[in-house]
Scaffold this motif. Sequence first.
Motif, short mmCIF file in Angstrom:
data_model
loop_
_atom_site.label_atom_id
_atom_site.label_comp_id
_atom_site.label_asym_id
_atom_site.label_seq_id
_atom_site.Cartn_x
_atom_site.Cartn_y
_atom_site.Cartn_z
N UNK A 18 44.65 31.82 53.22
CA UNK A 18 43.53 30.92 52.98
C UNK A 18 42.42 31.24 53.99
N UNK A 19 41.15 31.03 53.63
CA UNK A 19 40.07 31.31 54.57
C UNK A 19 40.17 30.45 55.83
N UNK A 40 41.39 36.92 44.62
CA UNK A 40 42.27 35.80 44.93
C UNK A 40 43.48 35.87 43.99
N UNK A 41 44.58 35.36 44.46
CA UNK A 41 45.84 35.38 43.70
C UNK A 41 46.19 33.95 43.32
N UNK A 42 46.44 33.75 42.00
CA UNK A 42 46.80 32.43 41.51
C UNK A 42 48.27 32.11 41.73
N UNK A 43 48.68 30.93 41.31
CA UNK A 43 50.08 30.50 41.49
C UNK A 43 51.04 31.36 40.70
N UNK A 88 43.83 31.64 47.85
CA UNK A 88 44.63 32.67 48.49
C UNK A 88 43.90 34.00 48.33
N UNK A 89 43.26 34.40 49.38
CA UNK A 89 42.44 35.60 49.36
C UNK A 89 43.27 36.80 49.76
N UNK A 140 52.66 36.08 52.97
CA UNK A 140 51.67 35.27 53.69
C UNK A 140 51.10 36.03 54.88
N UNK A 141 49.81 35.82 55.12
CA UNK A 141 49.13 36.40 56.27
C UNK A 141 48.31 35.33 56.96
#
Length: 427
Positions: free
Chosen positions: A72-73, A347-350, A380-381, A399-400
């Motif tokens: 997330x940003x 961005x990545x969706x669910x 989610x970028x 996750x990052x």
Amino acid sequence: MYQFFPKPVDQAERNIDPQPETGPLARRLSRRAKGGIAAVSLGVLALVGIKGFGGQEAKADAPPIPTVTVSAPLQRSIVEWDDYVGRFEASQSVEIRPRVSGQLQAIHFRDGDIVQKGQLLFTIDQRPFLASLNEARARAASAQTQLALARSELARASRLVDDDAVSQEEVDTLRAAARSAEAGVAAANAVIRQRALDVEFTQVRAPVTGRISDRRVDIGNLVSANESMLTTVLALDPIYFSFDGSEALYLKSLREKQAGKAPDQQAEIRLQDEAGYSWKGRVDFTDNAINPGSGTMRGRAVVSNPDYFLAPGMFGNMRLSAAGTRDALLIPDAAVQTDQTRKVVYVVGKDGSVAVRPVEIGPLVNGLRSVRSGLGANDKVVISGVQFAQPGSKVATRPGKVVPPAQAGPAASFSAPAASQATLATR
């Protein structure tokens, strides 16, 4: 003697047509036929190998789903700045010239000193002006005597007019003489003040506080009133920072003022050998017209300079607060991609599908790119593995975390396309 024995005949040759064609061409055709039979046999064997027991063809393994890093940003309050380039100028610049002519007798400063307002700088020979002052005072005394006599004669005549001993015409003449004597006294006093000023002007004093230049005339030289340049004095506290801004930045400032978003224009300046903006000031002047040749608007900032460290002519970079403090979303600059004329992020969706988001980007903040619009705080970028993200495709995610390059390692610097730069707001 040689004996000939018949060639043995195998079973295959027994099944051959009893009247085959003979000759070289027939033998070559026979060899090609055998090769074709062998090729057909190999194809049959390959087909049999591909077929399974169930009669279905074997399928190749599908490529693995690529994995990308998402986050997330980073949400922070930032201050955007506009960059300007300019030079320092003296707040006051005075050319020291004598107001009377004469011989220079003394110099009361050292070249390059800091002088205070009213401090004695030069002395011009006073003797001619003192003589003129004494002459004026003597003339004033004579005029005062004439005035006293005229008043006395007028008083006597006024007493005799009632006895018809003096005509009214004589009285009027004496009254005019008295008034003329009064004017003569006033003129004499004015000459005294003028001569006194000339004597005062023989002492050249500093009109402002500041740094003085070197003397241009040495002792013993004759100087001319209002012509000879003696030296210059520059007022340096406060000092001005003069800069030119583009018409686009000027219009941007006007729009922000109309919208009520423009704060007090606080300026921060750094010198050529400084990494940070250590000099503070405020913009107090904007010119009344845009320069038609360069298309820029001239402005000026006032900077405190109590120790006279800043000198006129110094080059500096100034940043001016663009629109105060605002909330911003920060992402790595590498996550921003260029799609023809627009900037986009992935961005990545669910469901793991990749989508494209057009964004409006701002300046760099501590190595991270600020995003003004087009991105949500919970999106989610893709921050790593952008080359594997294709719009509409499926990806696996790990996750990052968005961190400034100063914490993650060295990173290249990028120029900001909109505002020149931005910093994190201090609370």
